[in-house]
Write a protein that holds these residues in place. Structure first.
Motif, PDB file in Angstrom:
ATOM      1  N   PRO A 148      10.048  64.958  88.752  1.00 39.22           N
ATOM      2  CA  PRO A 148      10.567  64.298  87.594  1.00 39.22           C
ATOM      3  C   PRO A 148      11.522  63.396  88.256  1.00 39.22           C
ATOM      4  O   PRO A 148      12.861  64.413  88.822  1.00 39.22           O
ATOM      5  CB  PRO A 148      10.326  64.925  86.287  1.00 39.22           C
ATOM      6  N   ARG A 149      12.273  62.780  87.212  1.00 37.95           N
ATOM      7  CA  ARG A 149      13.489  61.512  88.363  1.00 37.95           C
ATOM      8  C   ARG A 149      14.526  62.515  87.676  1.00 37.95           C
ATOM      9  O   ARG A 149      15.659  62.246  88.262  1.00 37.95           O
ATOM     10  CB  ARG A 149      13.602  60.315  87.271  1.00 37.95           C
ATOM     11  N   ASP A 150      14.875  62.607  86.154  1.00 41.89           N
ATOM     12  CA  ASP A 150      15.786  63.580  85.657  1.00 41.89           C
ATOM     13  C   ASP A 150      16.352  64.838  86.760  1.00 41.89           C
ATOM     14  O   ASP A 150      14.946  65.867  87.110  1.00 41.89           O
ATOM     15  CB  ASP A 150      15.349  63.931  84.326  1.00 41.89           C
ATOM     16  N   ARG A 151      17.487  64.900  87.418  1.00 41.45           N
ATOM     17  CA  ARG A 151      17.705  65.909  88.418  1.00 41.45           C
ATOM     18  C   ARG A 151      17.089  67.154  87.955  1.00 41.45           C
ATOM     19  O   ARG A 151      17.459  68.186  88.657  1.00 41.45           O
ATOM     20  CB  ARG A 151      19.078  65.640  89.064  1.00 41.45           C
ATOM     21  N   ARG A 152      17.989  67.981  86.774  1.00 42.27           N
ATOM     22  CA  ARG A 152      17.952  69.166  85.979  1.00 42.27           C
ATOM     23  C   ARG A 152      16.309  69.448  85.784  1.00 42.27           C
ATOM     24  O   ARG A 152      16.403  70.774  86.168  1.00 42.27           O
ATOM     25  CB  ARG A 152      18.101  69.045  84.183  1.00 42.27           C
ATOM     26  N   TYR A 153      15.275  68.921  85.758  1.00 40.72           N
ATOM     27  CA  TYR A 153      14.187  69.071  86.125  1.00 40.72           C
ATOM     28  C   TYR A 153      13.223  69.058  87.263  1.00 40.72           C
ATOM     29  O   TYR A 153      12.708  69.340  87.057  1.00 40.72           O
ATOM     30  CB  TYR A 153      13.038  68.424  85.289  1.00 40.72           C
TER      31      TYR A 153
ATOM     32  N   PRO B 257      23.294  71.292  94.679  1.00 38.21           N
ATOM     33  CA  PRO B 257      22.290  69.428  94.927  1.00 38.21           C
ATOM     34  C   PRO B 257      21.517  69.105  95.581  1.00 38.21           C
ATOM     35  O   PRO B 257      21.062  68.200  96.014  1.00 38.21           O
ATOM     36  CB  PRO B 257      23.488  68.477  95.900  1.00 38.21           C
ATOM     37  N   GLY B 258      20.688  70.009  96.700  1.00 33.81           N
ATOM     38  CA  GLY B 258      19.772  70.053  97.060  1.00 33.81           C
ATOM     39  C   GLY B 258      18.630  70.724  96.848  1.00 33.81           C
ATOM     40  O   GLY B 258      17.694  70.781  97.022  1.00 33.81           O
ATOM     41  N   LYS B 259      18.645  70.840  95.873  1.00 38.66           N
ATOM     42  CA  LYS B 259      17.330  71.307  94.416  1.00 38.66           C
ATOM     43  C   LYS B 259      16.005  70.804  95.076  1.00 38.66           C
ATOM     44  O   LYS B 259      14.699  71.432  95.261  1.00 38.66           O
ATOM     45  CB  LYS B 259      17.570  71.311  92.736  1.00 38.66           C
ATOM     46  N   ARG B 260      16.267  69.532  94.900  1.00 37.14           N
ATOM     47  CA  ARG B 260      14.300  68.979  95.325  1.00 37.14           C
ATOM     48  C   ARG B 260      14.026  69.293  96.647  1.00 37.14           C
ATOM     49  O   ARG B 260      12.628  70.053  96.780  1.00 37.14           O
ATOM     50  CB  ARG B 260      14.773  67.397  95.589  1.00 37.14           C
TER      51      ARG B 260
ATOM     52  N   THR C 288      -0.754  73.407  96.637  1.00 39.63           N
ATOM     53  CA  THR C 288       0.760  73.109  96.265  1.00 39.63           C
ATOM     54  C   THR C 288       1.305  71.615  97.636  1.00 39.63           C
ATOM     55  O   THR C 288       2.272  71.137  97.211  1.00 39.63           O
ATOM     56  CB  THR C 288       1.488  74.436  97.287  1.00 39.63           C
ATOM     57  N   LEU C 289       0.523  71.144  97.765  1.00 39.39           N
ATOM     58  CA  LEU C 289       0.899  69.696  98.521  1.00 39.39           C
ATOM     59  C   LEU C 289       1.058  68.944  97.469  1.00 39.39           C
ATOM     60  O   LEU C 289       1.539  68.006  97.450  1.00 39.39           O
ATOM     61  CB  LEU C 289      -0.464  69.376  99.270  1.00 39.39           C
ATOM     62  N   PRO C 290       0.327  69.309  96.570  1.00 37.24           N
ATOM     63  CA  PRO C 290       0.353  67.628  95.511  1.00 37.24           C
ATOM     64  C   PRO C 290       2.255  67.892  94.931  1.00 37.24           C
ATOM     65  O   PRO C 290       2.903  66.889  94.447  1.00 37.24           O
ATOM     66  CB  PRO C 290       0.143  68.333  93.904  1.00 37.24           C
ATOM     67  N   GLY C 291       2.234  68.948  95.002  1.00 37.40           N
ATOM     68  CA  GLY C 291       4.097  69.636  94.446  1.00 37.40           C
ATOM     69  C   GLY C 291       4.428  69.237  95.271  1.00 37.40           C
ATOM     70  O   GLY C 291       5.780  67.955  94.784  1.00 37.40           O
ATOM     71  N   LEU C 292       4.185  69.706  96.699  1.00 40.83           N
ATOM     72  CA  LEU C 292       5.684  69.297  97.654  1.00 40.83           C
ATOM     73  C   LEU C 292       5.492  67.218  97.904  1.00 40.83           C
ATOM     74  O   LEU C 292       6.893  66.620  97.641  1.00 40.83           O
ATOM     75  CB  LEU C 292       4.980  69.414  98.997  1.00 40.83           C
ATOM     76  N   VAL C 293       4.757  66.644  97.319  1.00 36.20           N
ATOM     77  CA  VAL C 293       4.919  64.933  97.537  1.00 36.20           C
ATOM     78  C   VAL C 293       4.911  64.736  96.312  1.00 36.20           C
ATOM     79  O   VAL C 293       6.029  63.590  96.531  1.00 36.20           O
ATOM     80  CB  VAL C 293       2.883  64.568  97.142  1.00 36.20           C
ATOM     81  N   LEU C 294       4.984  64.926  94.866  1.00 38.20           N
ATOM     82  CA  LEU C 294       5.621  64.457  93.554  1.00 38.20           C
ATOM     83  C   LEU C 294       7.104  64.866  93.638  1.00 38.20           C
ATOM     84  O   LEU C 294       7.652  63.614  93.594  1.00 38.20           O
ATOM     85  CB  LEU C 294       5.120  65.689  92.335  1.00 38.20           C
ATOM     86  N   THR C 295       7.598  66.101  94.153  1.00 39.04           N
ATOM     87  CA  THR C 295       8.979  66.177  94.177  1.00 39.04           C
ATOM     88  C   THR C 295       9.459  66.015  94.788  1.00 39.04           C
ATOM     89  O   THR C 295      10.563  65.531  94.603  1.00 39.04           O
ATOM     90  CB  THR C 295       9.334  68.328  94.985  1.00 39.04           C
TER      91      THR C 295
ATOM     92  N   GLY D 239      11.918  69.807  90.903  1.00 41.06           N
ATOM     93  CA  GLY D 239      10.837  70.815  90.409  1.00 41.06           C
ATOM     94  C   GLY D 239       9.614  71.518  89.924  1.00 41.06           C
ATOM     95  O   GLY D 239       9.182  72.430  90.275  1.00 41.06           O
ATOM     96  N   TYR D 240      10.199  70.851  88.723  1.00 46.45           N
ATOM     97  CA  TYR D 240       9.494  71.091  87.931  1.00 46.45           C
ATOM     98  C   TYR D 240       7.951  70.914  88.503  1.00 46.45           C
ATOM     99  O   TYR D 240       6.449  71.663  88.308  1.00 46.45           O
ATOM    100  CB  TYR D 240       9.404  70.666  86.808  1.00 46.45           C
ATOM    101  N   ALA D 241       7.494  70.341  89.390  1.00 46.14           N
ATOM    102  CA  ALA D 241       6.216  69.497  89.822  1.00 46.14           C
ATOM    103  C   ALA D 241       5.764  70.160  90.333  1.00 46.14           C
ATOM    104  O   ALA D 241       4.299  70.276  90.536  1.00 46.14           O
ATOM    105  CB  ALA D 241       6.697  68.198  89.757  1.00 46.14           C
ATOM    106  N   SER D 242       6.760  71.690  91.166  1.00 49.51           N
ATOM    107  CA  SER D 242       5.846  72.136  92.478  1.00 49.51           C
ATOM    108  C   SER D 242       5.210  73.477  90.804  1.00 49.51           C
ATOM    109  O   SER D 242       4.648  73.864  91.912  1.00 49.51           O
ATOM    110  CB  SER D 242       6.776  72.282  92.920  1.00 49.51           C
ATOM    111  N   LEU D 243       5.865  73.891  89.900  1.00 49.00           N
ATOM    112  CA  LEU D 243       5.436  74.979  88.856  1.00 49.00           C
ATOM    113  C   LEU D 243       3.886  75.590  89.816  1.00 49.00           C
ATOM    114  O   LEU D 243       3.556  76.527  89.576  1.00 49.00           O
ATOM    115  CB  LEU D 243       5.962  74.793  88.304  1.00 49.00           C
ATOM    116  N   ALA D 244       3.235  74.317  89.275  1.00 50.49           N
ATOM    117  CA  ALA D 244       1.908  74.649  89.509  1.00 50.49           C
ATOM    118  C   ALA D 244       0.936  74.993  90.144  1.00 50.49           C
ATOM    119  O   ALA D 244       0.084  76.335  90.323  1.00 50.49           O
ATOM    120  CB  ALA D 244       1.181  73.357  88.716  1.00 50.49           C
ATOM    121  N   GLY D 245       1.485  74.998  91.237  1.00 53.20           N
ATOM    122  CA  GLY D 245       0.824  75.459  92.560  1.00 53.20           C
ATOM    123  C   GLY D 245       0.770  76.057  92.520  1.00 53.20           C
ATOM    124  O   GLY D 245      -0.974  77.293  92.355  1.00 53.20           O
ATOM    125  N   PRO D 246       1.402  77.302  92.888  1.00 50.62           N
ATOM    126  CA  PRO D 246       1.456  78.667  92.483  1.00 50.62           C
ATOM    127  C   PRO D 246       0.779  79.841  91.645  1.00 50.62           C
ATOM    128  O   PRO D 246       0.553  80.433  92.405  1.00 50.62           O
ATOM    129  CB  PRO D 246       3.357  79.539  92.930  1.00 50.62           C
TER     130      PRO D 246
END
Lengths: 182, 570, 433, 100
Positions: free
Chosen positions: B24-29, B105-108, B12-19, B31-38
């Motif tokens: 991704p820059r768009d706030r709506r998305y 607002p603190g989703k990331r 999950t560390l790559p997801g952590l770093v990316l997030t 957390g998507y970068a973290s999904l792959a980890g689990p």
């Protein structure tokens, strides 16, 4: 060394009395004068203990420089440095702490016997040799120490100077730096 | 595959770093970068579990000052099972959180903390020695604190987080001590029970006791249970993942992992069984008196962990682990189902406000029902029955008194979960205008709990297979009782009785008029201690008065005192 | 040994150069204080040539001094242009600290200690406001009293042994004079370490010092004192060790309770935490023959994390978490994690190392106190974290670019010590033998 | 009582007197003077050691201690002046802002 007992007794008595004077003096200026006496009596003691070099140093450095510095500062302070009297709790604290120290040190030293006196060369030449051989490192380390003292004295004093002379130049430099970093 | 699994904490560390970097820059998305980890974690763990075998990683002499200062990771069937559970619940919770935290607002930050938690938990599970265990152990505690205090502007979240930290600190301290006192070369968890290590200072008893204290703190057992109900101040997905399914089960996992050591310390084992049982009963009772929906479920978690401890304590570690396995699924389901209602009701959590609102959320209704049935152990159709009956059976065989208490305790289980279900889902709605449906946020939440529903139904059938698979790390085990059996039926009857009575009681119209139950507060004694501690620290810091004369006095007297003590007492 | 003296010489030379160059050209940007950096690097390189006992001391002290120099340009002083003096004092203080930590006899230790103490006092006095002056004055007076005690002890040791060297265990056992002298000398050095009944002045000084200088003041004195006391304990045996165990345990209790009361004041909390860490060092020093090694390791680790925390806080008179950019917020969090002993940060390894020796030599009670002080420290260290992380926004100003090198170096040190604690341990280990 | 014992007792006495002075005085400069008395006591002891042990190194140490005392006094007086020069009747206990 017991032939020195008489002179030592006199020196010690003067040293103790003048130390008490420093403690009990009601104005710092008197305390400074007592300190001068104290310092000179110690120099005498050093001389009797055949530490000639230290005795000279005590007179020149201590009495000549340090105590005079104290006197100078006392006169710089407003009203020549009046002092508030000690409160009762202070006196009590002083007695507890001083008494405690005496008791503790006496308990620590009472059981011990002083080693027999060994004769050694304590002349000025011997001290000089020692300064430049065995204690050379410590001796050289006093150089940074004195440098620190000089810088410290200057810095602490300048801390309260009103506007520094270089202020305008400094401001320009500051402004330029801010712009550069933007 | 086990070789890869030994590095599972990296997943999950790559997801952590990316997030964290805002990808991704768009706030709506976010957390998507973290999904792959689990998901990767789940897949790798399941494949490794099916493949079997074990793999270990060791860097010797990493920490030369410790009795065992190597980095040791151990991936075997047991860790694979735990990681599969972690991956499964985490994957569900990640998807669920996309909906639950959509407007926050603190989703990331939330997903960064989640990634940190999964990584620490994976390291905890993979730990091959006490030093590495400590890293994961403390790491999950910190992430738990950060997530409990996530909404830091809400009153009580910071103090709830600090309570969790304090409880965890007790456990960390015990584990620290264990790591520093084991004899040289005895850090690896699998060697703790060997002759040489058990001969250390205090022997096996002391080591086992320290591990038990650590486990009790993490799993909220005995007097150290106070922090878990308050931990519900965090977002609901967190309650499901950390404070129900995985982190709080870490205590059980460690005890199962070191069960050979427990066998050398029968008195500690007995203490574990007794404290587990007492906690189970007390927490079930406390749950009945909760005015807060999530806290009601939290006490249920404490009670179920008590069952697991009892299973480990009576000498049947596998039953405890099996219950951990099924419980992870149905307790996460209960929390996430509850979260759908809470989210739909604008974050309200009190039972009085949520009364009857559950019926407007079909997924939540069915999810909570399935979870409740699994909790009371409905035979054949739910997973809970298999594992809970196994614990009760083993207890009846080894410590009959404890067994009977656990069996009768199922009545309480039925009572509290029936009460929650009755109030939220079956009672007439108190204020149906409080409900706001937001389809875009609800969709991920609704569908993400479907796998948990399935899991809560079928996972129990895996029991005998797991028993075979785990015979490597755990050694020979007694067979599981056949399903259905007499004790199981008896337990279910008691539970169902409690359930029906509770539902009947809370659906009466008179009950609606008196919803103001007083919550039972778990943390009163802790608060008293904390207040005393802070008062002591405040008065102590007043001694630092700033007055120079007092400082001089203190120093001089101290010199005199130390000289006197040292020199004259010689 | 000669390499150590060369390192001291280079640092003093650096101070003179800084004074001459930076003081002369006042229109230069404040980063001119970095002129001192090459001297620090050379001194550290020379330190590596030193015998194992001391190489860690020299390198760690140079690192602390170097990071301190990197932070000097944002000095929040009462008189802003005192950058040159601050830089020179940092270099001289480092030189004094090396003199204390690397002392081969008691006289060197005394002179080094005084150099370090006076430059620390002056650095504290550079801070803003009357508070800094007041704290510096208190620190100086208490330091002078402890210096007097230390010198009195030196006199007793000379009377007892007839030499200026660190007395041996046999000498201590044979003569109560020497024992009393060693105890007094130990307490004098314990003042630099800020152990409990002698921590009063240090605590206030740590609180009131300018943030960019506080890290140096806190860690240089601890490092040097840990090495010097370690040497004294190794030489003089268990008599001093038992005192240090109890004084250290008391210090941990005192510092922990004190820090718990500081919910609102981060600087004060950090000052109390410095006391707690001193307690760990004291406990380690008293814990048998492996104790001094552990203490040296702990002190080196403490230096790295204190520098990191203050590198993150530098440039602000009052610490405002919300004004930190993301980089400094993360650095501060890392420093706080390490201070509170969260694995895998070096602070945790150091604590663990202390527990191991304490259990072996200092007994269960002292170990339990240390465990409790260690684990409950999360309650005060991590308290600001939710706020800190929530305050991080990617689009905020990163703070002052001049701070980047300091934060980076300190962070690298912490991360490196966390991942490879064995290196520092090996360097420290030889000092035990 | 031997001469050595006399000097040793004097040193102990001076040390204690100095510490009492540090507690009694409220004027910063007077307080620093009391501390100078303590430093002198230590120096007397060192010189006694030099004499008893016939150790020239100890005499050098006593010289160096004079330097230490001077440096200490310079910084101490500077701080006292900076802190108290506006006070008509200085009282060190008034400076207790950093506390808690």
């Amino acid at each position: 060394m017991d032939d020195l007992f008489g002179p030592l007794l006199v020196g010690c008595a003067v040293a103790l009395a003048s130390a008490i004077g420093v403690v009990l003096a009601r104005r710092p200026i008197y305390a400074a004068i007592f300190l001068l006496v104290h310092s000179l009596s110690l120099a005498a003691l050093f001389g009797i203990l055949s530490a000639t070099m230290v005795a000279v140093g005590q007179v020149i450095i201590y009495s000549g420089a340090i105590v005079v510095l104290f006197l100078f500062v006392v006169t710089l302070l407003p009203s020549g440095g009046r002092e508030l009297g000690p409160t009762g709790s202070r006196v009590a604290a002083g007695f507890i702490a001083g008494g405690g120290l005496v008791v503790a040190l006496a308990a620590a030293l009472a059981a011990s016997s002083l080693p027999p006196t060994t004769s050694g060369d304590l002349g000025i030449a011997a001290v000089g040799r020692s300064l430049f051989s065995t204690v050379l490192v410590a001796f050289e380390l006093t150089a940074p120490l004195l440098l620190v003292a000089i810088i410290g004295a200057v810095v602490i004093w300048r801390r309260h100077e009103p506007a520094p002379r270089t202020a305008p130049v400094q401001k320009v430099a500051e402004a330029r730096r801010v712009v550069m970093h933007r | 595959m086990m070789g890869l699994l030994a590095w599972a904490w990296v997943f999950t560390l790559p997801g952590l770093v990316l997030t964290a970097l805002g990808v991704p820059r768009d706030r709506r998305y976010a957390g998507y970068a973290s999904l792959a980890g689990p998901v990767v974690l789940l897949v790798v763990a399941v494949v490794a579990l099916l493949g079997g075998g074990s793999s270990s990683v060791a860097f010797e002499n990493w920490l030369p000052f410790l009795p065992d200062g190597a980095y040791r990771a151990l991936a075997d069937e047991l860790s694979a099972l735990m990681l599969a559970i972690l991956g499964f619940v985490a994957a569900v919770v990640y998807v669920y959180s996309l909906g639950y935290m959509a407007d926050d607002p603190g989703k990331r930050r939330f997903f960064v903390y989640l990634d940190l938690f999964v990584a620490s938990m994976a390291l905890l599970v993979l730990a091959g020695n006490l030093a590495v265990l400590l890293i994961g152990w403390t790491g999950v505690g910190i992430s738990s604190f950060l997530l409990i205090s996530f909404w830091r502007d809400r009153p009580g979240t910071l103090s709830a987080g600090l309570q969790a930290l304090a409880a965890n600190a007790v456990g960390d301290g015990a584990l620290l001590l264990a790591a520093s006192i084991v004899p040289t070369g005895c850090g690896p968890l699998v060697t703790l029970s060997t002759q040489q290590c058990a001969a250390g200072p205090g022997g096996a008893e002391l080591l086992a006791l320290l591990l038990f204290i650590a486990a009790a703190a993490k799993s909220a057992q005995g007097p150290l249970y106070f922090w878990l109900p308050n931990a519900m101040a965090g977002p609901t997905p967190i309650s499901a993942l950390i404070h129900a399914a995985t982190m709080v089960a870490a205590g059980v996992y460690v005890l199962v992992r070191t069960h050979a050591l427990l066998e050398l310390a029968p008195q500690v084992s007995l203490a574990i069984a007794i404290i587990g049982t007492a906690t189970a009963i007390a927490a079930s009772l406390a749950s009945v008196f909760q005015a807060n929906f999530k806290k009601g479920i939290a006490y249920s978690t404490i009670a179920q962990l008590g069952y697991m401890f009892a299973g480990v304590g009576v000498g049947a570690p596998f039953t405890g682990l099996f219950h951990l396995f099924t419980h992870a699924s149905f307790k996460a389901l209960l929390f996430l189902a509850a979260g759908i209602v809470i989210h739909g009701a604008g974050g309200r959590e009190s039972l009085a406000e949520l009364r009857g609102l559950g019926r407007f959320f079909a997924f939540s209704l069915w999810g909570f029902l399935i979870g409740s049935l699994a909790l009371i152990g409905t035979p054949l159709v739910t997973a809970g029955s298999f594992s809970k009956d196994a614990i009760i059976d083993a207890a009846l065989a080894n410590q009959p008194v404890i067994g009977w208490i656990l069996l009768l305790g199922v009545t309480m289980t039925g009572l509290y979960i029936g009460r929650l279900f009755g109030i939220v889902y079956l009672a007439p709605a108190a204020d149906q205008h409080a409900v706001h449906h937001d389809p875009s946020a609800e969709r991920p939440m609704n569908w993400s709990i479907v796998p948990l529903m399935l899991g809560s139904i079928v996972l129990g059938y895996l029991g005998n297979w797991l028993r075979t698979v785990l015979s490597g790390p755990l050694g020979p085990m007694e067979p599981l009782p056949p399903v259905p059996n007499l004790t199981g039926g008896l337990a279910f009857t008691l539970g169902a009785l409690g359930f029906v009575v509770a539902v009947w009681y809370v659906r009466r119209p008179e009950y609606a008029a008196a919803p103001g139950e007083t919550s039972y507060r778990a943390d009163a004694w802790v608060r008293a201690i904390a207040d005393a501690g802070y008062a002591a620290s405040a008065s102590l810091s007043r001694i630092q008065s700033g007055v120079l004369t007092r400082y001089v006095f203190g120093s001089v007297v101290a010199v005199a005192a130390i000289l006197l003590i040292r020199v004259s007492l010689r | 040994m000669i390499a150590v003296y060369q390192a001291i010489g280079v640092l003093v030379l650096g101070a003179v150069v800084v004074l001459l160059l930076v003081g002369r050209v006042s229109t230069r940007p404040r980063e001119a204080a970095w002129i001192g950096l090459p001297f620090v690097v050379v001194a550290a390189a020379l330190g590596l040539q030193a015998p194992q006992p001391l190489s860690l001391a020299v390198v760690a002290l140079c690192a602390v001094g170097g990071v301190g120099l990197l932070l000097v340009p944002v000095l929040e002083a009462a008189v802003p242009e005192h950058v040159a003096e601050a830089a020179a004092l940092l270099l001289l203080g480092t030189a004094g600290a090396i003199g204390l930590g690397g002392a081969t006899d008691l006289l060197q230790a005394v002179v080094g200690l005084e150099t370090l103490a006076l430059s620390a006092v002056t650095l504290v006095a550079l801070g803003a406001g009357e508070r800094a002056l007041e704290a510096a004055f208190k620190y100086l007076v208490l330091g002078a009293i402890s210096l007097a005690g230390l010198l009195f002890g030196l006199g007793l040791v000379i009377l007892g042994t007839g030499a200026l060297t660190f007395p041996t265990a046999a000498q201590v056992a044979s003569n109560p004079l020497t024992l009393a002298g060693v105890v007094l000398v130990g307490m004098g050095i314990a003042f630099e370490l800020a152990l409990f009944p002698f921590h009063w002045g240090a605590l206030d000084a740590y609180t009131a010092a300018a943030p960019s200088l506080a890290g140096f003041v806190m860690s240089a004195s601890k490092l040097a004192a840990a090495f010097a006391l370690g040497r004294l304990v190794l030489s003089a045996g268990v008599e001093l060790g038992q005192i240090l165990v109890w004084v250290g345990s008391l210090t941990i209790v005192w510092g922990t309770f004190g820090a718990l009361a500081q919910a609102a004041d981060l600087r004060r909390m950090l000052a109390y935490s410095a006391i707690t860490h001193a307690g760990f060092i004291g406990l380690a020093l008293g814990s048998g023959p492996n104790g001094p090694t552990t203490a040296a390791f702990y002190a080196a680790v403490y230096g790295s994390m204190a520098m990191l925390v203050f590198a993150a806080l530098a440039g602000q008179r009052e610490p405002r978490l919300r004004a930190l950019g993301p980089m400094r917020a993360v650095a501060l969090a890392l420093g706080l994690f390490s201070l509170s002993g969260i694995p895998p940060t070096p602070g945790f390894w150091a604590k663990l190392a202390v527990l191991v020796v304490a259990w072996q030599a200092a007994g269960p009670l002292a170990t339990l106190i240390a465990v409790a002080g260690g684990v409950f420290s999360v309650l005060y260290y991590l308290r600001p974290l939710p706020d800190l992380f929530a305050a991080v926004r990617g689009d905020e100003v990163t703070g002052r670019p001049v701070l980047v090198p300091g934060v980076l170096v300190a962070a690298l040190a912490v991360v490196g010590l966390g991942l490879f604690p064995g290196i520092a341990w090996t360097l420290a280990r030889a000092s035990g033998s | 009582m031997s001469s050595e014992g006399l000097v040793l007792a004097t040193a102990v006495g001076l040390f204690a007197i100095g510490s009492v002075g540090a507690l009694l005085h409220r004027h910063p400069v007077a307080m620093l003077m009391s501390i100078e008395v303590m430093l002198n006591a230590a120096n007397l002891l060192i010189v006694l050691g030099a004499r008893v042990r016939g150790l020239a190194d100890a005499e050098s140490a006593a010289l160096i201690v004079l330097v230490l005392a001077a440096a200490e006094a310079v910084i101490g007086l500077g701080l006292a002046l900076a802190l108290f020069r506006r006070k008509l009747v200085p009282d060190i206990d008034e400076a207790a802002e950093v506390r808690g």
